[in-house]
Design an enzyme around this catalytic site. Structure first.
Site, PDB file in Angstrom:
ATOM      1  CE  LYS A 107      -4.193  -2.011   1.879  1.00  0.00           C
ATOM      2  NZ  LYS A 107      -3.781  -3.432   2.058  1.00  0.00           N
TER       3      LYS A 107
HETATM    4  C1  LIG Z   1      -4.540  -4.466   1.607  1.00  0.00           C
HETATM    5  C2  LIG Z   1      -3.883  -5.772   1.496  1.00  0.00           C
HETATM    6  C3  LIG Z   1      -4.368  -6.771   0.637  1.00  0.00           C
HETATM    7  C4  LIG Z   1      -5.651  -6.612  -0.164  1.00  0.00           C
HETATM    8  O1  LIG Z   1      -5.498  -5.707  -1.233  1.00  0.00           O
HETATM    9  P1  LIG Z   1      -6.803  -5.156  -2.006  1.00  0.00           P
HETATM   10  O2  LIG Z   1      -6.285  -4.163  -2.975  1.00  0.00           O
HETATM   11  O3  LIG Z   1      -7.677  -4.529  -0.957  1.00  0.00           O
HETATM   12  O4  LIG Z   1      -7.458  -6.309  -2.658  1.00  0.00           O
HETATM   13  C5  LIG Z   1      -3.667  -7.960   0.535  1.00  0.00           C
HETATM   14  N1  LIG Z   1      -2.548  -8.171   1.257  1.00  0.00           N
HETATM   15  C6  LIG Z   1      -2.050  -7.247   2.103  1.00  0.00           C
HETATM   16  C7  LIG Z   1      -0.841  -7.563   2.893  1.00  0.00           C
HETATM   17  C8  LIG Z   1      -2.687  -6.012   2.247  1.00  0.00           C
HETATM   18  O5  LIG Z   1      -2.202  -5.097   3.102  1.00  0.00           O
END
Ligand SMILES: *Cc1c(COP(=O)(O)O)cnc(C)c1O
Length: 431
Positions: A107
């Site tokens: 993210k």
């Molecule tokens: C946020 C997150 C996800 C999910 O991603 P999306 O874009 O919401 O589908 C998967 N793995 C980790 C470690 C995350 O932080």
């Protein structure tokens, strides 16, 4: 670039307004009006382009002339100050490691790009102060805190469920200080989310301060996630094999960005939405009936989402045609036990340490390859295993090394304010 609301196509916005608002006034998600194919020359020259050049070419049409070229390049270079390697795990199985950023989860890219975009619009206009209000189940909070730290004109307020995030995650969102405030909520993630939603609708608050959200409904957080797929493809371009990506999915922002990259001409043959027990989409692809469900807690908790917010964008990419969607997307769901077994097996066989989210991605890929052995597959490692230290160490029965950046943060002391009700949040925001 113009964006329309998925609730009402006649509601049109530019990039700036979509970034500042997050959601359209009718509560619909914004979607780009046009998805342009990249020219063949771009793909022919890919090996000679840097990550920053690739990212710029990919995103420029979505920003248009609303951010000048030089500023946009600056935002991109601040966003991409780390690597995105594809590591070979087994024959025909690679993993795209998205955890080399400052908060060790994927993210970081979206959060930094959004902070750069919003920071630019604040600097340029007279928007006054903006408050980024965000609820986190773990990884979003840290990425947003780090991405928005010291961005002029922005205050960040993060709500997280007391006792329900990992120690590292909590430190990442409570130790930065300055323009980052953490509220520790006596409740679950859903309570945090509900409070945030309520605040956005509360005119007493919105008449006094400008609120925006920083989750993947915001186009500036969603769109840059397409970069990962271009970076992976650059590393795999020489292979003359069909290519499938398996994406551990929660709110479906990441996988949807990959599908957008495909629409722009990136030669990806298939996608897999890998799910834990929260499997609304797996069931939808099996039955054509979409049912949102209350979320179920799992060891891959960043994917504990019962009603994925970006799934409407995925459907829009396929013009809401179920048969077309099914041609391009498979989905499988796995239990915690299967996830742990995969982590153990891969560690024993190869020495590679997967986090629980990556492990769900790995399982999805293996299931698909069983019937489609001619594909080269990449699963996305969305977080560093150290972020889920207890689960990983107890599963593979092995200590894992803690990176220096994390050791440093663990020594800092937490600053947060405890709240128990919406009234508490409201009082906090109004003062
Ligand atoms: C946020 C997150 C996800 C999910 O991603 P999306 O874009 O919401 O589908 C998967 N793995 C980790 C470690 C995350 O932080």
């Amino acid at each position: 670039m113009k964006y329309f609301s998925l609730n009402d196509k006649s509601h049109i916005s530019n990039y700036e307004n979509a970034v500042i608002r997050g959601l359209a006034p009718d509560k619909g998600l914004y979607f780009p009006q046009e998805i342009r194919k990249l020219p063949a020359t771009f793909f022919n020259e890919l090996q000679h382009l840097s990550s920053e050049e690739i990212a710029f070419e990919a995103i420029k049409s979505f920003v248009g002339n609303e951010i000048p070229e030089n500023e946009l390049k600056g935002i991109i270079s601040q966003t991409l100050d780390f690597d995105f390697p594809v590591a070979e795990v087994e024959e025909n199985v690679g993993t795209l490691e998205l955890f080399h950023g400052p908060t060790l989860a994927f993210k970081d890219v979206g959060a930094k790009f959004m902070a750069g975009s919003l920071g630019y619009f604040i600097k340029k206009g007279d928007l006054g102060k903006i408050t980024v209000l965000v609820a986190t189940s773990g990884d979003t909070g840290g990425a947003v805190a780090n991405g928005f730290l010291d961005v002029e004109g922005i205050d960040v307020v993060i709500l997280y469920p007391k006792g329900k995030v990992s120690e590292i995650q909590e430190k990442q969102l409570t130790t930065l200080g300055r323009n980052i405030k953490a509220l520790e909520v006596n409740g679950a993630f859903d309570d945090c989310q509900d409070m945030v939603k309520k605040a956005f609708l509360d005119e007493e608050i919105t008449s006094k301060s400008k609120l925006t959200s920083a989750n993947s409904i915001n186009v500036a957080r969603w769109l840059p996630q397409m970069f990962y797929y271009f970076f992976a493809y650059k590393q795999l371009q020489k292979r003359d094999q069909k290519l499938v990506f398996s994406v551990p999915s929660g709110n479906f922002g990441n996988i949807c960005a990959g599908m957008l990259a495909k629409k722009m001409g990136l030669p990806i043959d298939h996608f897999i939405a890998a799910n834990n027990a929260n499997n609304s989409v797996t069931e939808y692809l099996d039955s054509e009936i979409y049912k949102s469900k209350p979320s179920i807690p799992t060891i891959s908790n960043a994917m504990d989402v019962g009603n994925p917010s970006n799934f409407v964008r995925v459907q829009q990419l396929f013009e809401n045609s179920f048969p077309h969607l099914k041609e391009s997307l498979s989905s499988y769901s796995f239990t915690d036990e299967e996830t742990r077994e995969a982590m153990q097996r891969v560690f024993e066989k190869t020495g590679y340490v997967m986090d629980p989210h990556g492990a769900v991605g790995y399982l999805g890929l293996k299931r698909f390859q069983k019937e489609n052995p001619d594909y080269y597959g990449v699963f996305l490692e969305t977080a560093h295993p150290v972020k889920f230290l207890n689960t990983v160490e107890s599963t593979i029965d092995q200590k894992i090394q803690i990176p220096g950046s994390i050791q440093q943060i663990m020594g800092k002391s937490k600053v947060s304010k405890e709240i128990s009700s919406y009234e508490d949040l409201k009082n906090y925001l109004l003062n």
